[in-house]
Design a protein around this motif. Structure first.
Motif, mmCIF file in Angstrom:
data_model
loop_
_atom_site.group_PDB
_atom_site.id
_atom_site.type_symbol
_atom_site.label_atom_id
_atom_site.label_comp_id
_atom_site.label_asym_id
_atom_site.label_seq_id
_atom_site.Cartn_x
_atom_site.Cartn_y
_atom_site.Cartn_z
ATOM 1 N N LEU A 1 -29.637 11.282 -21.141
ATOM 2 C CA LEU A 1 -30.892 11.301 -20.386
ATOM 3 C C LEU A 1 -31.016 10.058 -19.505
ATOM 4 O O LEU A 1 -31.469 10.147 -18.352
ATOM 5 C CB LEU A 1 -32.082 11.398 -21.339
ATOM 6 N N ILE A 2 -30.617 8.903 -20.029
ATOM 7 C CA ILE A 2 -30.690 7.660 -19.246
ATOM 8 C C ILE A 2 -29.851 7.776 -17.981
ATOM 9 O O ILE A 2 -30.280 7.363 -16.898
ATOM 10 C CB ILE A 2 -30.226 6.462 -20.096
ATOM 11 N N HIS A 3 -28.677 8.358 -18.097
ATOM 12 C CA HIS A 3 -27.775 8.438 -16.957
ATOM 13 C C HIS A 3 -28.055 9.638 -16.063
ATOM 14 O O HIS A 3 -28.086 9.512 -14.835
ATOM 15 C CB HIS A 3 -26.317 8.481 -17.441
ATOM 16 N N ARG A 4 -28.275 10.800 -16.635
ATOM 17 C CA ARG A 4 -28.400 11.993 -15.813
ATOM 18 C C ARG A 4 -29.746 12.088 -15.100
ATOM 19 O O ARG A 4 -29.848 12.723 -14.051
ATOM 20 C CB ARG A 4 -28.168 13.251 -16.664
ATOM 21 N N LEU B 1 -21.551 -0.475 -15.694
ATOM 22 C CA LEU B 1 -21.809 -1.293 -14.507
ATOM 23 C C LEU B 1 -20.507 -1.638 -13.787
ATOM 24 O O LEU B 1 -20.410 -1.522 -12.557
ATOM 25 C CB LEU B 1 -22.556 -2.561 -14.902
ATOM 26 N N LEU B 2 -19.494 -2.036 -14.543
ATOM 27 C CA LEU B 2 -18.203 -2.381 -13.944
ATOM 28 C C LEU B 2 -17.602 -1.175 -13.219
ATOM 29 O O LEU B 2 -17.127 -1.293 -12.080
ATOM 30 C CB LEU B 2 -17.241 -2.861 -15.033
ATOM 31 N N ARG B 3 -17.642 -0.032 -13.858
ATOM 32 C CA ARG B 3 -17.080 1.175 -13.241
ATOM 33 C C ARG B 3 -17.843 1.545 -11.978
ATOM 34 O O ARG B 3 -17.240 1.871 -10.953
ATOM 35 C CB ARG B 3 -17.119 2.328 -14.246
ATOM 36 N N ASP B 4 -19.156 1.487 -12.033
ATOM 37 C CA ASP B 4 -19.957 1.885 -10.873
ATOM 38 C C ASP B 4 -19.789 0.912 -9.702
ATOM 39 O O ASP B 4 -19.812 1.338 -8.546
ATOM 40 C CB ASP B 4 -21.434 2.007 -11.260
ATOM 41 N N VAL B 5 -19.615 -0.373 -9.988
ATOM 42 C CA VAL B 5 -19.373 -1.337 -8.914
ATOM 43 C C VAL B 5 -18.092 -0.974 -8.176
ATOM 44 O O VAL B 5 -18.027 -0.995 -6.936
ATOM 45 C CB VAL B 5 -19.289 -2.769 -9.479
ATOM 46 N N ILE B 6 -17.061 -0.615 -8.920
ATOM 47 C CA ILE B 6 -15.783 -0.235 -8.301
ATOM 48 C C ILE B 6 -15.947 1.028 -7.476
ATOM 49 O O ILE B 6 -15.490 1.112 -6.319
ATOM 50 C CB ILE B 6 -14.700 -0.037 -9.375
ATOM 51 N N LEU B 7 -16.627 2.048 -8.023
ATOM 52 C CA LEU B 7 -16.774 3.317 -7.316
ATOM 53 C C LEU B 7 -17.657 3.185 -6.070
ATOM 54 O O LEU B 7 -17.367 3.793 -5.033
ATOM 55 C CB LEU B 7 -17.343 4.375 -8.258
ATOM 56 N N VAL B 8 -18.726 2.403 -6.161
ATOM 57 C CA VAL B 8 -19.591 2.180 -4.996
ATOM 58 C C VAL B 8 -18.804 1.463 -3.893
ATOM 59 O O VAL B 8 -18.939 1.787 -2.709
ATOM 60 C CB VAL B 8 -20.841 1.367 -5.393
ATOM 61 N N THR B 9 -17.982 0.503 -4.285
ATOM 62 C CA THR B 9 -17.157 -0.216 -3.307
ATOM 63 C C THR B 9 -16.176 0.726 -2.620
ATOM 64 O O THR B 9 -16.012 0.701 -1.392
ATOM 65 C CB THR B 9 -16.388 -1.362 -3.992
ATOM 66 N N VAL B 10 -15.533 1.591 -3.408
ATOM 67 C CA VAL B 10 -14.597 2.558 -2.831
ATOM 68 C C VAL B 10 -15.327 3.509 -1.892
ATOM 69 O O VAL B 10 -14.824 3.842 -0.805
ATOM 70 C CB VAL B 10 -13.875 3.348 -3.946
ATOM 71 N N ALA B 11 -16.520 3.961 -2.297
ATOM 72 C CA ALA B 11 -17.303 4.864 -1.451
ATOM 73 C C ALA B 11 -17.609 4.228 -0.105
ATOM 74 O O ALA B 11 -17.543 4.887 0.941
ATOM 75 C CB ALA B 11 -18.603 5.249 -2.170
ATOM 76 N N PRO C 1 -27.939 -2.799 -2.976
ATOM 77 C CA PRO C 1 -28.298 -3.743 -1.905
ATOM 78 C C PRO C 1 -27.214 -4.770 -1.620
ATOM 79 O O PRO C 1 -26.982 -5.131 -0.459
ATOM 80 C CB PRO C 1 -29.569 -4.413 -2.461
ATOM 81 N N LEU C 2 -26.535 -5.248 -2.664
ATOM 82 C CA LEU C 2 -25.464 -6.218 -2.463
ATOM 83 C C LEU C 2 -24.310 -5.595 -1.680
ATOM 84 O O LEU C 2 -23.746 -6.224 -0.769
ATOM 85 C CB LEU C 2 -24.962 -6.735 -3.817
ATOM 86 N N ALA C 3 -23.964 -4.348 -2.041
ATOM 87 C CA ALA C 3 -22.876 -3.656 -1.344
ATOM 88 C C ALA C 3 -23.247 -3.407 0.113
ATOM 89 O O ALA C 3 -22.432 -3.605 1.026
ATOM 90 C CB ALA C 3 -22.549 -2.341 -2.055
ATOM 91 N N ASP C 4 -24.489 -2.966 0.344
ATOM 92 C CA ASP C 4 -24.933 -2.719 1.727
ATOM 93 C C ASP C 4 -24.903 -4.003 2.550
ATOM 94 O O ASP C 4 -24.486 -3.998 3.717
ATOM 95 C CB ASP C 4 -26.346 -2.136 1.718
ATOM 96 N N SER C 5 -25.343 -5.097 1.954
ATOM 97 C CA SER C 5 -25.350 -6.377 2.680
ATOM 98 C C SER C 5 -23.936 -6.838 2.998
ATOM 99 O O SER C 5 -23.651 -7.300 4.111
ATOM 100 C CB SER C 5 -26.063 -7.451 1.844
ATOM 101 N N LEU C 6 -23.040 -6.708 2.035
ATOM 102 C CA LEU C 6 -21.665 -7.151 2.221
ATOM 103 C C LEU C 6 -20.971 -6.356 3.323
ATOM 104 O O LEU C 6 -20.399 -6.938 4.252
ATOM 105 C CB LEU C 6 -20.887 -7.013 0.912
ATOM 106 N N PHE C 7 -21.052 -5.019 3.229
ATOM 107 C CA PHE C 7 -20.356 -4.202 4.216
ATOM 108 C C PHE C 7 -21.071 -4.229 5.567
ATOM 109 O O PHE C 7 -20.440 -4.065 6.611
ATOM 110 C CB PHE C 7 -20.205 -2.776 3.696
ATOM 111 N N LEU D 1 -31.280 4.017 -11.036
ATOM 112 C CA LEU D 1 -32.416 3.268 -10.497
ATOM 113 C C LEU D 1 -32.161 1.765 -10.586
ATOM 114 O O LEU D 1 -32.484 1.012 -9.654
ATOM 115 C CB LEU D 1 -33.691 3.629 -11.269
ATOM 116 N N ALA D 2 -31.556 1.328 -11.686
ATOM 117 C CA ALA D 2 -31.221 -0.090 -11.830
ATOM 118 C C ALA D 2 -30.205 -0.512 -10.773
ATOM 119 O O ALA D 2 -30.280 -1.622 -10.223
ATOM 120 C CB ALA D 2 -30.678 -0.359 -13.233
ATOM 121 N N LEU D 3 -29.266 0.384 -10.461
ATOM 122 C CA LEU D 3 -28.270 0.064 -9.441
ATOM 123 C C LEU D 3 -28.899 -0.039 -8.059
ATOM 124 O O LEU D 3 -28.435 -0.811 -7.212
ATOM 125 C CB LEU D 3 -27.160 1.129 -9.427
ATOM 126 N N PHE D 4 -29.948 0.760 -7.796
ATOM 127 C CA PHE D 4 -30.636 0.718 -6.506
ATOM 128 C C PHE D 4 -31.131 -0.697 -6.198
ATOM 129 O O PHE D 4 -31.147 -1.123 -5.042
ATOM 130 C CB PHE D 4 -31.834 1.672 -6.507
#
Length: 337
Positions: free
Chosen positions: A83-86, A185-195, A100-106, A92-95
């Motif tokens: 439920l927390i993830h789906r 968190l580690l996995r999502d950081v990698i996937l967001v970066t790849v995206a 924001p960090l990824a958007d700023s960097l790229f 929401l925590a990543l938002f």
């Protein structure tokens, strides 16, 4: 696919304008309306996944179970993780952190003249078709996920977090999201970066995550099912992934030891972190890298240190509830549990 996307967009627009937007104005979050609209998409996709999990995968668990469930409490904890993830709470925590960090960097890179690669533009007229680009992105993300998964099993510090996922002795359709939040968190950081690097649109990213998550829920199901000699090599089945969760073979690799002085094989082999069947959607990467195991077996799941006492004579405790599991994961990371 076009009409399905249009229907989803219409429902998302209605939900956002009727429910989420008024709520955000009331709570003083009007400056985050764009994020709110994206969040409404994640929420709707999550609700659809829950419907499929309960209505489709649930009956399959009752009809063809691998084992009888005798610990309902641990299943309830897995449901909480799901439920927390789906429903988008973790997203929401990543938002407010990662995105924001990824958007700023790229954004800074683009201002500096460094452009990102557009995967769907490599063959105009073909790869930019929505269904073709979606398939391309699925394959690329699955390849990345395979290596993330190998890393989770290869690096001792990462395994200390990831082992929580493997510590479920009663694996069911709810077990996919049973992870330490730092691991997620580690996995999502990698996937967001790849995206960002390959130019995935937000809507396509949601679709990729949704397809992956739903397939993973099915793979973790307590279902005695395999796809046959050919099908097992096309898509990952519950049998293929259950072997990855099996005690020993799923997270250990046996290597021959050598005599340090003579360089000759020793009598006792070494057992190191590793395992088999790391693929998330496709078994192709396991086949290419030599980590695939297609034996038709349905072994008990868990981690060896849950069933065999360690040097101190005790079994490892991974925690019974959500907070105890998260806390003990931090202690393991620090080498204190």
């Amino acid at each position: 696919m076009g009409w399905l996307g249009s229907v989803f967009d219409s429902v998302q627009q209605w939900f956002f304008e009727s429910v989420l937007q008024p709520l955000m104005f009331t709570t003083g979050l009007a400056s985050l309306l764009e994020n709110g609209y994206e969040a409404s998409g994640w929420l709707l996709v999550g609700l659809l996944q829950l419907v499929v999990i309960v209505a489709v995968i649930g009956p399959m668990q009752r009809w063809w179970p691998v084992e009888q469930i005798n610990d309902r409490a641990t299943i309830r904890t897995d449901i909480l993780y799901t439920l927390i993830h789906r429903l988008g709470l973790f997203r929401l925590a990543l938002f407010f952190t990662v995105d924001p960090l990824a958007d700023s960097l790229f954004g800074a890179l683009r201002v500096a003249g460094v452009s990102t690669f557009q995967l769907d533009g490599i063959w105009p007229g073909v790869t930019d078709l929505s269904w073709v680009s979606l398939l391309l992105y699925l394959v690329v993300f699955d390849f990345v996920d395979y290596w993330i998964h190998r890393g989770q099993h290869h690096f001792e510090w990462w395994w200390r977090l990831h082992s929580l996922h493997h510590a479920q002795r009663q694996m069911t359709m709810w077990s996919d999201n049973r992870n330490h939040l730092l691991d997620d968190l580690l996995r999502d950081v990698i996937l967001v970066t790849v995206a960002q690097l390959i130019g995935v649109a937000p809507g396509q990213f949601i679709a990729i995550v949704a397809i992956t998550q739903l397939s993973e829920s099915f793979q973790h199901a307590n279902v005695r099912l395999w796809f046959g000699q050919v099908g097992e090599r096309l898509w990952i089945s519950p049998r293929f992934h259950r072997l990855h969760h099996s005690i020993g073979i799923g997270h250990e690799t046996v290597k021959p030891s050598t005599d340090a002085a003579a360089g000759l094989p020793a009598a006792q082999p070494r057992v190191v972190l590793g395992g088999h069947n790391f693929g998330v959607l496709l078994p192709w990467w396991d086949m290419l890298m030599g980590t695939a195991n297609f034996e038709k077996r349905f072994d008990p799941t868990g981690v060896r240190d849950q069933v065999e006492p360690g040097p101190d004579g005790r079994l490892r405790d991974y925690g019974a509830g959500f907070w105890s599991q998260q806390w003990r994961g931090v202690l393991r990371l620090l080498g204190k549990a």
